[in-house]
Write an enzyme that holds these catalytic residues in place. Structure first.
Site, PDB file in Angstrom:
ATOM      1  CE  LYS A  14      -2.138  -1.206   3.856  1.00 55.47           C
ATOM      2  NZ  LYS A  14      -1.511  -2.518   4.185  1.00 55.47           N
ATOM      3  NE  ARG A  89      -5.019  -1.542   9.770  1.00 52.13           N
ATOM      4  CZ  ARG A  89      -3.893  -1.115   9.181  1.00 52.13           C
ATOM      5  NH1 ARG A  89      -3.824   0.055   8.617  1.00 52.13           N
ATOM      6  NH2 ARG A  89      -2.844  -1.892   9.164  1.00 52.13           N
ATOM      7  NE  ARG A 128       8.202  -2.676   6.551  1.00 54.90           N
ATOM      8  CZ  ARG A 128       6.914  -2.399   6.368  1.00 54.90           C
ATOM      9  NH1 ARG A 128       6.568  -1.578   5.397  1.00 54.90           N
ATOM     10  NH2 ARG A 128       5.993  -2.921   7.143  1.00 54.90           N
ATOM     11  NE  ARG A 134       5.835  -0.855  10.140  1.00 52.86           N
ATOM     12  CZ  ARG A 134       4.824  -0.674   9.310  1.00 52.86           C
ATOM     13  NH1 ARG A 134       5.020  -0.032   8.178  1.00 52.86           N
ATOM     14  NH2 ARG A 134       3.633  -1.132   9.593  1.00 52.86           N
ATOM     15  NE  ARG A 145       1.930  -5.228  10.970  1.00 51.28           N
ATOM     16  CZ  ARG A 145       3.080  -5.068  10.312  1.00 51.28           C
ATOM     17  NH1 ARG A 145       4.200  -5.607  10.786  1.00 51.28           N
ATOM     18  NH2 ARG A 145       3.109  -4.373   9.202  1.00 51.28           N
TER      19      ARG A 145
HETATM   20  P1  AP5 Z   1       4.652  -1.593   1.900  1.00 54.95           P
HETATM   21  O1  AP5 Z   1       4.464  -0.804   0.683  1.00 54.95           O
HETATM   22  O2  AP5 Z   1       5.202  -0.926   3.102  1.00 54.95           O
HETATM   23  O3  AP5 Z   1       3.283  -2.347   2.293  1.00 54.95           O
HETATM   24  P2  AP5 Z   1       2.072  -1.850   3.165  1.00 54.95           P
HETATM   25  O4  AP5 Z   1       0.869  -2.528   2.608  1.00 54.95           O
HETATM   26  O5  AP5 Z   1       2.071  -0.378   3.283  1.00 54.95           O
HETATM   27  O6  AP5 Z   1       2.500  -2.559   4.529  1.00 54.95           O
HETATM   28  P3  AP5 Z   1       2.472  -2.013   6.020  1.00 54.95           P
HETATM   29  O7  AP5 Z   1       3.354  -2.915   6.801  1.00 54.95           O
HETATM   30  O8  AP5 Z   1       2.708  -0.557   6.093  1.00 54.95           O
HETATM   31  O9  AP5 Z   1       0.964  -2.320   6.355  1.00 54.95           O
HETATM   32  P4  AP5 Z   1       0.202  -2.319   7.677  1.00 54.95           P
HETATM   33  O10 AP5 Z   1      -1.189  -2.248   7.208  1.00 54.95           O
HETATM   34  O11 AP5 Z   1       0.548  -3.473   8.553  1.00 54.95           O
HETATM   35  O12 AP5 Z   1       0.787  -1.072   8.472  1.00 54.95           O
HETATM   36  P5  AP5 Z   1       0.226   0.369   8.833  1.00 54.95           P
HETATM   37  O13 AP5 Z   1       1.377   1.262   8.921  1.00 54.95           O
HETATM   38  O14 AP5 Z   1      -0.930   0.729   7.985  1.00 54.95           O
HETATM   39  O15 AP5 Z   1       5.547  -2.863   1.527  1.00 54.95           O
HETATM   40  C1  AP5 Z   1       5.984  -3.770   2.512  1.00 54.95           C
HETATM   41  C2  AP5 Z   1       7.391  -4.240   2.145  1.00 54.95           C
HETATM   42  O16 AP5 Z   1       7.339  -4.979   0.927  1.00 54.95           O
HETATM   43  C3  AP5 Z   1       8.386  -3.099   1.913  1.00 54.95           C
HETATM   44  O17 AP5 Z   1       9.638  -3.464   2.385  1.00 54.95           O
HETATM   45  C4  AP5 Z   1       8.384  -2.948   0.373  1.00 54.95           C
HETATM   46  O18 AP5 Z   1       9.594  -2.446  -0.106  1.00 54.95           O
HETATM   47  C5  AP5 Z   1       8.146  -4.377  -0.071  1.00 54.95           C
HETATM   48  N1  AP5 Z   1       7.416  -4.468  -1.344  1.00 54.95           N
HETATM   49  C6  AP5 Z   1       6.429  -3.636  -1.800  1.00 54.95           C
HETATM   50  N2  AP5 Z   1       5.977  -4.037  -3.006  1.00 54.95           N
HETATM   51  C7  AP5 Z   1       6.675  -5.161  -3.323  1.00 54.95           C
HETATM   52  C8  AP5 Z   1       6.662  -6.034  -4.440  1.00 54.95           C
HETATM   53  N3  AP5 Z   1       5.827  -5.846  -5.480  1.00 54.95           N
HETATM   54  N4  AP5 Z   1       7.507  -7.103  -4.442  1.00 54.95           N
HETATM   55  C9  AP5 Z   1       8.340  -7.309  -3.387  1.00 54.95           C
HETATM   56  N5  AP5 Z   1       8.418  -6.495  -2.285  1.00 54.95           N
HETATM   57  C10 AP5 Z   1       7.591  -5.435  -2.255  1.00 54.95           C
HETATM   58  O19 AP5 Z   1      -0.353   0.107  10.297  1.00 54.95           O
HETATM   59  C11 AP5 Z   1       0.517  -0.157  11.378  1.00 54.95           C
HETATM   60  C12 AP5 Z   1      -0.287  -0.249  12.662  1.00 54.95           C
HETATM   61  O20 AP5 Z   1      -0.889   1.030  12.955  1.00 54.95           O
HETATM   62  C13 AP5 Z   1      -1.464  -1.226  12.665  1.00 54.95           C
HETATM   63  O21 AP5 Z   1      -1.044  -2.528  13.014  1.00 54.95           O
HETATM   64  C14 AP5 Z   1      -2.365  -0.602  13.733  1.00 54.95           C
HETATM   65  O22 AP5 Z   1      -1.883  -0.881  15.021  1.00 54.95           O
HETATM   66  C15 AP5 Z   1      -2.195   0.886  13.474  1.00 54.95           C
HETATM   67  N6  AP5 Z   1      -3.162   1.414  12.512  1.00 54.95           N
HETATM   68  C16 AP5 Z   1      -2.869   1.993  11.298  1.00 54.95           C
HETATM   69  N7  AP5 Z   1      -3.979   2.370  10.670  1.00 54.95           N
HETATM   70  C17 AP5 Z   1      -5.025   2.029  11.476  1.00 54.95           C
HETATM   71  C18 AP5 Z   1      -6.419   2.147  11.362  1.00 54.95           C
HETATM   72  N8  AP5 Z   1      -7.000   2.695  10.273  1.00 54.95           N
HETATM   73  N9  AP5 Z   1      -7.204   1.674  12.390  1.00 54.95           N
HETATM   74  C19 AP5 Z   1      -6.646   1.136  13.499  1.00 54.95           C
HETATM   75  N10 AP5 Z   1      -5.305   0.981  13.672  1.00 54.95           N
HETATM   76  C20 AP5 Z   1      -4.496   1.428  12.667  1.00 54.95           C
HETATM   77 MG    MG Z   2       2.176   0.986   4.898  1.00 54.48          MG
END
Ligand code: AP5
Ligand code: MG
Length: 192
Positions: A14, A89, A128, A134, A145
């Site tokens: 994402k 979410r 990562r 992270r 997660r």
């Molecule tokens: P990346 O692009 O970072 O993927 P992502 O989908 O953004 O993954 P996240 O880990 O950020 O998702 P998340 O939903 O767990 O975390 P968030 O910060 O939203 O890619 C991941 C990796 O893969 C990178 O190293 C990238 O380089 C690699 N990659 C990308 N594309 C690739 C490809 N095609 N091939 C190979 N490798 C690739 O949330 C974190 C926490 O915050 C949650 O757990 C929760 O506690 C809280 N939170 C956030 N939002 C909310 C909400 N709306 N409600 C409640 N709690 C929330």
């Molecule tokens: Mg993300």
């Protein structure tokens, strides 16, 4: 306005794809995960409370993230549109977002859902974790997660599907290939 929800499990890409989308379409990127991490980095009370939940891999309360998104939307009155990454979410968050956008006379054009198998997600996130440190990219928290995603977040796709707004895209392959798939969807929404 062109408002898009970019959806998918942890590690689906994402954040990576959002970077490309904002550059091409001139949209504003709103990632609740990034906003929460900046609260943590700034040592705010909200950040302190969120960090405990994030490190456990649990969702932060709806009211907290809805409030953050409302503030960001208000702070960008002239925006061409927003890309929502990692939000909504839960169904409650999706409903709150609809209300916020309705008040502005706009709405969500579509949800793009990145589909990636679980073993690939785990591989990406562990890598990562090693590269960037992270704090939620470790075996135990990744499992939580993914469970939170399956239990609480997958119904959100159904919410948009019932409105005819869900577009699923294969999220495996090169970053550019996946981006091309997203562009096809966005161009059909008049994004080009
Ligand atoms: P990346 O692009 O970072 O993927 P992502 O989908 O953004 O993954 P996240 O880990 O950020 O998702 P998340 O939903 O767990 O975390 P968030 O910060 O939203 O890619 C991941 C990796 O893969 C990178 O190293 C990238 O380089 C690699 N990659 C990308 N594309 C690739 C490809 N095609 N091939 C190979 N490798 C690739 O949330 C974190 C926490 O915050 C949650 O757990 C929760 O506690 C809280 N939170 C956030 N939002 C909310 C909400 N709306 N409600 C409640 N709690 C929330
Ligand atoms: Mg993300």
């Amino acid at each position: 306005m062109l408002n898009i929800v970019l959806f998918g499990p942890p590690g689906a890409g994402k954040g990576t794809q959002s970077g490309l989308i904002i550059e091409k379409y001139g949209l504003i990127h709103l990632s609740t995960g990034d906003i929460l991490r900046s609260e943590i980095a700034n040592g705010t009370q909200l950040g302190l409370e969120a960090k405990r939940l994030m490190d456990e891999g649990l969702l932060v309360p709806d009211a907290v993230v809805v409030g953050m998104i409302a503030t960001k939307i208000e702070a960008n009155p002239g925006a061409k549109g927003f890309i929502f990454d990692g939000f909504p979410r839960t169904i409650a968050q999706a409903q709150a977002l609809d209300e916020m956008l309705q008040e502005k006379g706009t709405g969500i054009a579509c949800m793009v859902s990145l589909v990636v198998p679980e073993d690939e997600l785990r591989k990406r996130l562990l890598l990562r974790g090693q590269e960037t440190g992270r704090s939620d990219d470790n075996e135990e928290t990744i499992t939580r997660r993914i469970k939170e995603y399956l239990d609480k977040t997958t119904p959100v796709a159904g919410y948009y599907e019932s409105k005819g707004k869900l577009h699923s895209i294969k999220g495996v392959g090169s970053v550019n290939e996946i981006f091309d798939g997203i562009c096809e969807v966005l161009n059909a929404q008049g994004g080009a």
